[in-house]
Design a protein around this motif. Structure first.
Motif, PDB file in Angstrom:
ATOM      1  N   UNK A  18       0.831  -1.207   0.000  1.00 44.40           N
ATOM      2  CA  UNK A  18       0.000   0.000   0.000  1.00 44.40           C
ATOM      3  C   UNK A  18       0.863   1.253   0.000  1.00 44.40           C
ATOM      4  N   UNK A  19       1.970   1.229   0.717  1.00 48.05           N
ATOM      5  CA  UNK A  19       2.872   2.380   0.759  1.00 48.05           C
ATOM      6  C   UNK A  19       3.443   2.687  -0.623  1.00 48.05           C
ATOM      7  N   UNK A  20       3.796   1.645  -1.334  1.00 46.51           N
ATOM      8  CA  UNK A  20       4.334   1.823  -2.685  1.00 46.51           C
ATOM      9  C   UNK A  20       3.256   2.354  -3.609  1.00 46.51           C
ATOM     10  N   UNK A  21       2.069   1.799  -3.517  1.00 44.55           N
ATOM     11  CA  UNK A  21       0.961   2.246  -4.352  1.00 44.55           C
ATOM     12  C   UNK A  21       0.643   3.712  -4.093  1.00 44.55           C
ATOM     13  N   UNK A  22       0.770   4.144  -2.833  1.00 40.39           N
ATOM     14  CA  UNK A  22       0.492   5.530  -2.457  1.00 40.39           C
ATOM     15  C   UNK A  22       1.697   6.449  -2.657  1.00 40.39           C
ATOM     16  N   UNK A  23       2.829   5.897  -3.098  1.00 39.72           N
ATOM     17  CA  UNK A  23       4.051   6.671  -3.290  1.00 39.72           C
ATOM     18  C   UNK A  23       4.502   7.375  -2.013  1.00 39.72           C
ATOM     19  N   UNK A  24       4.373   6.709  -0.883  1.00 38.51           N
ATOM     20  CA  UNK A  24       4.725   7.307   0.405  1.00 38.51           C
ATOM     21  C   UNK A  24       6.020   6.675   0.931  1.00 38.51           C
ATOM     22  N   UNK A  25       7.129   7.360   0.727  1.00 38.16           N
ATOM     23  CA  UNK A  25       8.427   6.827   1.132  1.00 38.16           C
ATOM     24  C   UNK A  25       8.566   6.682   2.646  1.00 38.16           C
TER      25      UNK A  25
END
Length: 86
Positions: A18-25
């Motif tokens: 989900x973090x990758x999908x949301x582009x949240x490093x």
């Protein structure tokens, strides 16, 4: 009430994707560290990363397609109110 629950490692792996999908490093950093604390192995983390990348690519491709349609003129059935993000 649903009695089926996910364990902490599974939730952490889902959160990586989900973090990758949301582009949240910052979220990715946190969830990778948390996944390791729950016993996730490198291969599991890499698999979660790949799934997140696949979802992100699919969503990005669909958005590019939608933008292409919108830039070529009005689209029938377009929602006037949008999604509520404004």
């Amino acid at each position: 009430m649903n009695t089926l629950q996910l364990n902490e490692k599974t939730k952490a792996l889902i959160a990586i994707g989900a973090s990758i999908t949301a582009n949240c490093q910052p979220c990715l950093d946190y969830h990778v560290a948390h996944a390791r604390k729950t016993g996730a192995e490198d291969g599991e983390i890499l698999a979660a990363i790949e799934v997140g990348k696949q979802v992100r690519r699919g969503a990005s491709a669909k958005m590019d397609e939608k933008v292409g349609l919108l830039s070529s003129g009005p689209v029938e059935g377009r929602a006037e109110a949008g999604c509520g993000c404004h």
